[in-house]
Design a protein around this motif. Structure first.
Motif, PDB file in Angstrom:
ATOM      1  N   PHE A 117      -5.730  -1.318  -2.367  1.00  0.00           N
ATOM      2  CA  PHE A 117      -5.820  -2.728  -2.728  1.00  0.00           C
ATOM      3  C   PHE A 117      -6.832  -3.502  -1.899  1.00  0.00           C
ATOM      4  N   GLY A 118      -7.376  -2.892  -0.851  1.00  0.00           N
ATOM      5  CA  GLY A 118      -8.371  -3.560  -0.029  1.00  0.00           C
ATOM      6  C   GLY A 118      -7.829  -4.836   0.584  1.00  0.00           C
ATOM      7  N   VAL A 119      -8.667  -5.884   0.597  1.00  0.00           N
ATOM      8  CA  VAL A 119      -8.266  -7.141   1.225  1.00  0.00           C
ATOM      9  C   VAL A 119      -7.230  -7.891   0.391  1.00  0.00           C
ATOM     10  N   GLU A 164       0.833  -1.215   0.000  1.00  0.00           N
ATOM     11  CA  GLU A 164       0.000   0.000   0.000  1.00  0.00           C
ATOM     12  C   GLU A 164       0.862   1.257   0.000  1.00  0.00           C
ATOM     13  N   TRP A 165       1.974   1.214   0.724  1.00  0.00           N
ATOM     14  CA  TRP A 165       2.849   2.392   0.779  1.00  0.00           C
ATOM     15  C   TRP A 165       3.544   2.642  -0.557  1.00  0.00           C
ATOM     16  N   ARG A 166       4.168   1.631  -1.110  1.00  0.00           N
ATOM     17  CA  ARG A 166       4.977   1.818  -2.298  1.00  0.00           C
ATOM     18  C   ARG A 166       4.169   1.895  -3.596  1.00  0.00           C
ATOM     19  N   PHE A 167       3.074   1.117  -3.662  1.00  0.00           N
ATOM     20  CA  PHE A 167       2.373   0.980  -4.936  1.00  0.00           C
ATOM     21  C   PHE A 167       0.899   1.355  -4.877  1.00  0.00           C
ATOM     22  N   GLY A 168       0.359   1.594  -3.681  1.00  0.00           N
ATOM     23  CA  GLY A 168      -1.069   1.843  -3.536  1.00  0.00           C
ATOM     24  C   GLY A 168      -1.383   3.248  -3.063  1.00  0.00           C
TER      25      GLY A 168
END
Length: 307
Positions: A288-290, A123-127
């Protein structure tokens, strides 16, 4: 055949209730997927091996022969260097040597890592957090954990693991006993299971999960009270992190984040009410959710590093 960066990878996410797995190619397209319930204790590792073997067997031979690597991400405390699943209070294992059991079963190199470290990194790098150097990602589900990036680097801690936000005590005098052994942990108030239990305790009505509490909160004062208590516990648990590192962004992921803006907006408002010294970070929902764990595991399997 020698593996290359374009070859498929196998990603396995061992959750507190479900084991999920995907085989993806370099473009991120899913070539195969499956899930099974998570058995208690060390039996979960047998289920992982069987699920991965089934997905590999379902692939065309040409793709199976080109498999590059696998990554298995695990809950609790994980020692990737020693390939050791140290402890999981939710699944119920302690000091399980993963070793080469998956490599031998699947005939490819296999990495293991902490599930939330990988999901938060994704989530940090790509989301939702991409482009920000100082981000706290909270994964809210069966348990509560997360990641912290400071100055563009993922914080791992002296033992290679950090982010057990769910085990920060916020009701240490009059709270509930946590499976970890402490009293009043954030997880005993704000996890999905805790929210459902609290609502049942207040109303006597059994419900399938925390989603029901969010669905009825507009018309049910007991649901609003349970959610308010959960939000308060989350905010209090974040105090030390926010004052120590001043993240610019908090990203909410995991199954509980499916509640949407009613959750992220409420936490944002509560942080604004409670913080006086450190600035309140923005609170957003994960991209990205779950699937954050699976997305991260696939990228980790491909790169071999959380950089």
């Amino acid at each position: 055949m020698r593996a290359s960066g374009a070859d498929p990878v196998l990603a396995v996410d061992v959750g507190g209730t479900t084991i999920k797995a995907e085989i993806t190619d370099a473009a991120g397209d899913v070539l195969g997927s499956g899930s099974v319930p998570t058995p208690p204790g060390a039996a979960a590792f047998d289920a992982v091996g069987e699920l991965g073997a089934r997905l590999l067997a379902e692939l065309p031979a040409a793709q199976r022969d080109r498999m590059m690597r696998a990554a298995v991400i695990l809950p609790g405390i994980v020692d990737p260097v020693r390939s050791l699943a140290v402890f999981s209070s939710n699944v119920g294992w302690r000091d399980v040597k993963v070793g080469n059991r998956f490599r031998d079963r699947w005939n490819m190199p296999v990495l293991i890592e902490h599930d939330v470290a990988v999901a938060g990194w994704a989530e940090w790098r790509f989301g939702a957090g991409r482009g920000c150097d100082d981000v706290c990602v909270l994964i809210l589900g069966t348990g509560i954990s997360g990641t912290l990036s400071v100055g563009g680097r993922l914080v791992r801690g002296a033992a290679g693991q950090s982010g057990e936000y769910g085990h920060i005590p916020v009701r240490h005098r009059d709270g509930l006993r946590c499976p970890c052994g402490n009293v009043g942990c954030v997880e005993t108030i704000a996890s999905g299971a805790a929210i459902a239990r609290a609502y049942t305790a207040r109303t006597g009505r059994e419900i399938p999960g925390a989603e029901t509490v969010f669905e009825v909160m507009d018309r049910d004062p007991e649901a609003r009270a349970v959610i308010a208590d959960a939000i308060d516990a989350l905010a209090e648990g974040l105090f030390g992190v926010i004052h120590a590192t001043c993240p610019e962004l908090i990203v909410l992921g995991g199954g509980l984040a499916r509640a949407g803006a009613v959750l992220s907006d409420a936490l944002q408002d509560r942080l604004h009410e409670l913080l006086y010294v450190a600035p309140a970070p923005r609170v957003v929902l994960g991209e990205f959710g779950v699937r954050a764990g699976l997305v991260g595991a696939a990228r980790y399997a491909r790169s071999g590093t959380l950089e």
